[in-house]
Structure formats: C-alpha cells, structure tokens
Scaffold this motif. Structure first.
Motif, PDB file in Angstrom:
ATOM      1  N   ASP A  40      -6.618  -1.604   3.575  1.00 15.40           N
ATOM      2  CA  ASP A  40      -5.360  -2.360   3.679  1.00 15.40           C
ATOM      3  C   ASP A  40      -4.999  -2.665   5.136  1.00 15.40           C
ATOM      4  O   ASP A  40      -4.596  -3.773   5.457  1.00 15.40           O
ATOM      5  CB  ASP A  40      -4.210  -1.648   2.958  1.00 15.40           C
ATOM      6  CG  ASP A  40      -4.093  -0.183   3.330  1.00 15.40           C
ATOM      7  OD1 ASP A  40      -4.989   0.320   4.038  1.00 15.40           O
ATOM      8  OD2 ASP A  40      -3.118   0.469   2.918  1.00 15.40           O
ATOM      9  N   THR A  84      -4.068  -5.223  -5.365  1.00 18.27           N
ATOM     10  CA  THR A  84      -2.802  -5.779  -4.868  1.00 18.27           C
ATOM     11  C   THR A  84      -1.675  -5.491  -5.837  1.00 18.27           C
ATOM     12  O   THR A  84      -1.899  -5.088  -6.978  1.00 18.27           O
ATOM     13  CB  THR A  84      -2.929  -7.308  -4.656  1.00 18.27           C
ATOM     14  OG1 THR A  84      -1.756  -7.790  -4.029  1.00 18.27           O
ATOM     15  CG2 THR A  84      -3.157  -8.050  -5.948  1.00 18.27           C
ATOM     16  N   HIS A  85      -0.459  -5.691  -5.361  1.00 16.17           N
ATOM     17  CA  HIS A  85       0.660  -5.731  -6.302  1.00 16.17           C
ATOM     18  C   HIS A  85       1.407  -7.059  -6.138  1.00 16.17           C
ATOM     19  O   HIS A  85       2.485  -7.235  -6.678  1.00 16.17           O
ATOM     20  CB  HIS A  85       1.582  -4.521  -6.105  1.00 16.17           C
ATOM     21  CG  HIS A  85       2.077  -4.381  -4.694  1.00 16.17           C
ATOM     22  ND1 HIS A  85       1.480  -3.514  -3.798  1.00 16.17           N
ATOM     23  CD2 HIS A  85       3.046  -5.007  -4.025  1.00 16.17           C
ATOM     24  CE1 HIS A  85       2.113  -3.627  -2.637  1.00 16.17           C
ATOM     25  NE2 HIS A  85       3.056  -4.525  -2.744  1.00 16.17           N
ATOM     26  N   ARG A 137       1.346  -0.696  -9.529  1.00 12.71           N
ATOM     27  CA  ARG A 137       2.482  -0.496  -8.608  1.00 12.71           C
ATOM     28  C   ARG A 137       2.039   0.365  -7.432  1.00 12.71           C
ATOM     29  O   ARG A 137       0.954   0.956  -7.460  1.00 12.71           O
ATOM     30  CB  ARG A 137       3.603   0.227  -9.358  1.00 12.71           C
ATOM     31  CG  ARG A 137       4.090  -0.573 -10.554  1.00 12.71           C
ATOM     32  CD  ARG A 137       5.435  -0.115 -11.002  1.00 12.71           C
ATOM     33  NE  ARG A 137       5.378   1.200 -11.631  1.00 12.71           N
ATOM     34  CZ  ARG A 137       6.428   1.776 -12.203  1.00 12.71           C
ATOM     35  NH1 ARG A 137       7.582   1.149 -12.217  1.00 12.71           N
ATOM     36  NH2 ARG A 137       6.317   2.964 -12.771  1.00 12.71           N
ATOM     37  N   ASN A 138       2.900   0.488  -6.443  1.00 16.54           N
ATOM     38  CA  ASN A 138       2.602   1.411  -5.339  1.00 16.54           C
ATOM     39  C   ASN A 138       2.458   2.811  -5.920  1.00 16.54           C
ATOM     40  O   ASN A 138       3.288   3.253  -6.711  1.00 16.54           O
ATOM     41  CB  ASN A 138       3.754   1.413  -4.321  1.00 16.54           C
ATOM     42  CG  ASN A 138       3.805   0.115  -3.552  1.00 16.54           C
ATOM     43  OD1 ASN A 138       2.788  -0.544  -3.372  1.00 16.54           O
ATOM     44  ND2 ASN A 138       4.984  -0.274  -3.118  1.00 16.54           N
ATOM     45  N   GLY A 139       1.381   3.493  -5.555  1.00 14.25           N
ATOM     46  CA  GLY A 139       1.176   4.862  -6.041  1.00 14.25           C
ATOM     47  C   GLY A 139       0.537   4.923  -7.417  1.00 14.25           C
ATOM     48  O   GLY A 139       0.446   5.999  -8.018  1.00 14.25           O
ATOM     49  N   GLU A 171      -5.579  -4.331  -0.902  1.00 12.01           N
ATOM     50  CA  GLU A 171      -4.321  -4.993  -0.537  1.00 12.01           C
ATOM     51  C   GLU A 171      -4.477  -5.849   0.731  1.00 12.01           C
ATOM     52  O   GLU A 171      -3.795  -5.615   1.733  1.00 12.01           O
ATOM     53  CB  GLU A 171      -3.217  -3.966  -0.365  1.00 12.01           C
ATOM     54  CG  GLU A 171      -3.115  -3.060  -1.577  1.00 12.01           C
ATOM     55  CD  GLU A 171      -1.741  -2.471  -1.795  1.00 12.01           C
ATOM     56  OE1 GLU A 171      -0.835  -2.859  -1.059  1.00 12.01           O
ATOM     57  OE2 GLU A 171      -1.595  -1.657  -2.696  1.00 12.01           O
ATOM     58  N   THR A 220      -5.611   2.632  -4.420  1.00  6.65           N
ATOM     59  CA  THR A 220      -6.318   2.982  -3.193  1.00  6.65           C
ATOM     60  C   THR A 220      -7.194   4.215  -3.405  1.00  6.65           C
ATOM     61  O   THR A 220      -8.328   4.268  -2.910  1.00  6.65           O
ATOM     62  CB  THR A 220      -5.303   3.206  -2.043  1.00  6.65           C
ATOM     63  OG1 THR A 220      -4.614   1.973  -1.842  1.00  6.65           O
ATOM     64  CG2 THR A 220      -5.984   3.604  -0.756  1.00  6.65           C
ATOM     65  N   SER A 276      -1.044  -7.707   1.819  1.00  4.66           N
ATOM     66  CA  SER A 276       0.294  -7.090   1.772  1.00  4.66           C
ATOM     67  C   SER A 276       0.959  -6.968   3.140  1.00  4.66           C
ATOM     68  O   SER A 276       2.173  -6.956   3.230  1.00  4.66           O
ATOM     69  CB  SER A 276       0.235  -5.736   1.084  1.00  4.66           C
ATOM     70  OG  SER A 276      -0.675  -4.910   1.749  1.00  4.66           O
TER      71      SER A 276
END
Lengths: 256, 337
Positions: free
Chosen positions: B95, B203-204, B49-51, B173, B55, B176
């Motif tokens: 990204d 990626t998500h 997930r984000n966070g 990403e 990265t 995105s």
C-alpha cells in the motif's frame, strides 16, 4: 548483489565514511597526543612556580611508542567501540521500522542472504576502518618515536585480536537489531549486552576466560601471549557464531 | 493453463497477550479458512473493509507472513514461507511502498532485477518496456527516490512489480493514499496491464473496482462472503435486494394510503419513501424481484391507480458491499446475544 547494495548504502549514507574517519583520527591522534602532551605541559609550566614545576616534571615521563599504543588502546576502547555500536545498531531494525525490508524480501532474496549480506558488509567496513587506524597508528608512532620499544609483530597480533573482538561486537549489534523493531531499542540492547560482557570478566573463576579479554594491551607489551588467551579466543568465536546463527534463525521466523 | 492463484483453507491467527493479565492469550483470527481461486488473466478485486484481512492475506501470499494453516498455490506451485524461489512469480506492490531513499529509481530497479538474476541488458530492455506501458518519464530514472511524490513512488512500485515479468501482480490498496489524479493514473495503469498479467488488486474503494475489475472477492472478518464476476454478483444481488421505483399520478391521497397499507402484507416488499411533485414517486425495496414484478402492477391497477413508470434499479457494488458485510456483522451480533 545485496552485499553490494549494503556497501553502497554505508558509503552513500555517510555511516561507513564516519566510521572510517573516526578510526583514522584515533590512529593519528594517539601518537600525536602522546608526543605533544609533554610539550603542552612544558609550555604551561613556564608560568608555574619552581616547586610546582619540579613536582610535575617528576610525574611526567618521557613519551615513548609504548605510551602511544597505550593511548590508542584507551581511546579505541572508549570511542571506537561505541562508534561501531552506534553506526551498525540500525542495520536491520531500521529496515524493519521503515518497511524497506518487507518490500525487498518479496523479491528473489532469502532472509539468510539478507542478514549475511549485512553482516559481511559491516565486517568489511570495520576491517577497512581498522586497517586505516592501524596503519596511521603504526606509521605515526614509528615517525614520532624512534625508540624500538615495540616489536611490530606483536602490534600486528594485537590488531588481529582486536579485529576478532570487533567481529564479536558486530554479531552482538546484529543480534540486537534483529530482535528489536526500532534503532533506539536496538542500540539500547546492543549496549546492554556489551556491558554485560564487560562486567563478566570480574566474575570469579570464569571471568578470566571471557571474550572481552582478547582486546588485550598485554599482547603489545608481551605481558600476555596468544597461548594465555586461547580459551578467550575460542569462547569469543563460539559466542559470535551463536549470535550470528541466532540472528539468522530469529529473522527467518519473523513476520514482517 | 493453471489457476493463477489458489488459496486452500488459508488461516491466520495472531496471538496477543491480554493487557490486564499476561497469562491470558487472546487469539485474533485475521484470516479464517479462506478458499479462493483466481483464474489466469483476470483483473481481480479483493475487497473488504479496513481490518477485514486483505493485507494479511496478501502478506501470506508474498511470503512475509506465515499461514497458521492452509495452502497457497501460484500457477500450481506451492508457496512456502521463507523460500523466495516459491513466490518469485509474483510482482508485489504494498500500500505504501518503501524504497531505499539513498538510491535513484534506476538503481532500485537494477537491484530488484539483479536479485531476480536478470542480466543488465535484460533489465534495461524491461525498464524501457515498462516505462512505456505505465507512462513513466524516463528522465526521472536518475533522480533519487527521496525526491519522488507519492504518486511517482506508486508508479515506480508498479515498475518494480513488473521488472521480472511475473505472471501474477498483487497490488495492495494501490490507490488509497493518492489524490484523484494519482488515482486515475493508477487505475489507467492497471487497465493497461489487462490481458498481459493476472492482477489481484485489494481495495475498499468501490469506484475503482467497478472501473477496472472483471471479478471480485469480498472478505469480511477474514472469511470469503462473495466471489465471482461483477455482472454475476450484481444480477444475483439485484434479484435478492433490488430497489423498485414506481411513479403514479398525484390524484388521490386516500387511495394511495390504502395501497401502501395493502403492500404491508407482503414480506418481500418494503416501502422506503415517496416524493411528490407533478407525480408521486414511490421507492420500494424487494428481496424477490420476480414476485414484486408480478404483484405490484396488479395491486396498483386493483386499487384504481394508474402506472406512469415502473423500473428496477440495478444494485451497485456499494449496496452489495454494505448489504453483504452488514449481514455478517448482524449475524455475529445475534450469535453473541
């Protein structure tokens, strides 16, 4: 390779060109203003009363090459140094805020190489700009004032010390740019450090040895000789090495 | 050949000062003891997930961030923070790649090639080869990068990542920020890299992963929670968290209620919902596919119902992603309570 990119960037983004033009203008305008100011005043005096004209004529001295250099010294310290700080303040901070540094540093370039390329390119540009300023100042002064009041040897010495002082300023700017993340904060810190170094000469006992004194008009008039400024020069060199070394060290540890 | 990438107990802890009290130091564990091996030649989806720490992990691998603990190996060579020679075998695309906008695409590619100590001739040949591979219009080489669209910049970023012929390509990403057409193009480019490079692709966006990756790693709160080939993970999860669709004739409501009541005694099956038109369509969730396959048909017949359709629905990556990440979150909540 990265040094070449820095030089191209300074030319293409016009920053380096602006610096060179401003230095050139300072070199041309100082002798011209010195020469023309009395003429302009004379024209103004045409309409003045005989009493006023007498007072002003007494105050005005005949323009000389010494005054031309004095004018350059004043203009350079008020405009030239500020332009150097403004042009180079974003040299690292701008790359950090835009993330261009993080991207290029994943290629085969060390952080030390990155910082030193920026420093050397800024020194090269300041040198070229200073040569333009010095050349135009010497030539115009020679052309406009044939009074032999100034020994060119001491003018060259003055410009050599001014170049050293500008390198010292560049290390302050580089250091500020490394420790901050935006161009605005880098400019602010650079001015802050610059002001501190300009206040330090007024501190009793140690003040007279401060680096800012190497930018000294007394060299041209021979009121000061190089020996008088030996300690200042040594301290300036030590300070610039400290600022440069710290910039490299800090940048090498920074997370991007 | 060595593994393309090996992370050993990789940890990253950020220290932040508390807003209320400057003396208190808060620690944020961005990457927590991450162990991961990525085999040579794979197209590896690095999910989270984000966070979740994707990265941060990629930044440590590419030398932009220093690990608090642990080690990173690229084809057996240890990555050392601040030593570009140790990570020169990586091609990296962030990204949102940020180029020097005063340069043309050609100038930027030459800058990167020369930093990698390539000759101008080699750079020219490599650009030709890459542009064919990623279908990049050569005429754009002379254009300033500042005139490029986001999709074009992403393509140029991939070309930059490939310029020094690295063995490992890391894409953070890459799809995105793109529109559907740009996304499709980027996925096609990643597909075209298959077999030539090892690709790690964070990626998500799970659709992209299903289309292009053969293996995945899923991280949550900086820890690895799933790792393996997509097929293995799907079959493992299908065994554990399957949806079962059953269709019976719409004849007797009472019998159906009795059957659904009887189901409740089995903890590995739970009733989800039903739809009724010509027939009754029932959906169940089961954590034991094998037992459910044995028990349910038997119960249907014992309750006097006949069976029209009985099928297991394969778990998709989205179900797996949600199930795996939410189980970590709920475990943490329980621990806090």
């Amino acid at each position: 390779m990265f040094f070449k990119k820095e030089i191209v960037e300074l030319i293409k983004t016009v920053k380096g060109i602006v610096l060179a033009i401003i230095f050139l203008v300072l070199g041309i305008s100082s002798p011209l203003l010195t020469k023309l100011t009395p003429e302009i005043l004379k024209m103004a005096l045409a309409d003045a009363s005989p009493e006023e004209a007498q007072v002003l004529s007494a105050v005005m001295s005949a323009p000389s090459s010494l005054e031309s250099y004095s004018q350059f010294f004043g203009n350079f310290n008020s405009i030239g140094l500020l332009v150097v700080i403004i042009v180079f303040a974003g040299i690292v901070a701008n790359e950090k805020s835009k993330n261009t540094a993080a991207y290029i540093l994943t290629k085969n370039i060390s952080r030390t190489q990155f910082i030193l390329s920026k420093f050397v390119s800024s020194v090269v540009f300041v040198f070229v700009s200073l040569v333009l300023a010095m050349g135009s100042q010497i030539l115009y002064t020679k052309f406009l004032f044939d009074d032999n009041l100034i020994d060119i040897k001491y003018v060259m010495l003055y410009f050599a010390l001014l170049f050293l002082y500008l390198i010292f300023i560049l290390t302050i700017v580089l250091f500020s740019s490394v420790i901050t993340k935006t161009v605005t904060s880098a400019t602010f810190f650079a001015f802050l450090i610059f002001i501190v170094f300009n206040i330090l000469p007024s501190v009793p006992k140690i003040g007279k040895y401060m680096p800012s004194d190497i930018n000294n008009f007394g060299i041209i008039t021979q009121a000061k000789n190089i020996g008088d400024l030996a300690v200042n020069i040594i301290i300036a060199v030590i300070c610039l090495i400290i600022f440069l070394f710290s910039s490299v060290k800090i940048f090498n540890r920074q997370e991007l | 050949m060595n593994d393309a990438l090996k992370l050993v107990n990789l940890t990253k802890i950020f220290s932040t000062k508390s807003i209320n009290n400057n003396k208190t130091e808060n620690k944020i564990i961005a990457v927590n003891n991450l162990n991961l091996t990525i085999p040579h030649g794979s197209v590896y989806g690095f999910l989270g997930r984000n966070g979740a720490g994707k990265t941060t992990t990629l930044k440590m691998i590419t030398g932009l961030s220093k690990p608090t603990d642990g080690e990173i190996y690229i084809y057996g060579n240890k990555i050392e923070f601040g030593k570009p020679a140790s990570y020169k075998n990586i091609g990296f695309l962030p990204d949102v790649p940020e180029f020097y906008s005063f340069m043309t695409a050609r100038e930027y590619l030459f800058l990167c090639g020369r930093l990698h100590k390539m000759s101008d001739n080699d750079i020219k040949n490599k650009i030709r080869e890459i542009f064919e591979l990623i279908n990049f219009d050569k005429k754009r080489l002379k254009n300033k990068i500042s005139t490029f669209s986001r999709g074009m910049k992403q393509k140029l970023g991939i070309a930059v990542a490939l310029i020094n012929s690295p063995d490992l390509i890391m894409l953070d990403e890459p799809t995105s920020a793109l529109d559907p057409i740009g996304r499709k193009e980027t996925i096609n480019i990643i597909n075209s890299l298959r077999g030539k490079y090892t690709v790690v692709f964070s990626t998500h966006i799970l659709n992209d992963v299903e289309r292009v990756c053969d293996r995945i790693a899923l991280i949550e709160k900086g820890s690895l929670i799933l790792d393996g080939s997509i097929n293995d993970i799907k079959s493992k999860y299908s065994g554990l968290h399957s949806v079962l669709n059953v269709e019976i004739p719409a004849n007797n409501k009472l019998i159906l209620d009795k059957f659904l009541e009887a189901i409740k005694e089995f903890d590995f099956i739970s009733y989800i919902n039903s739809e009724e038109d010509e027939n009754i369509k029932l959906s169940f969730k089961t954590s034991d596919r094998k037992k459910a396959g044995e028990i349910l048909p038997k119960m249907i017949y014992e309750n006097g119902l006949s069976l029209i359709k009985f099928e297991f629905e394969d778990a998709n990556l989205e179900d797996i992603f949600i199930s795996a990440t939410s189980s970590i979150v709920s475990q943490e909540k329980e621990a806090v309570i």
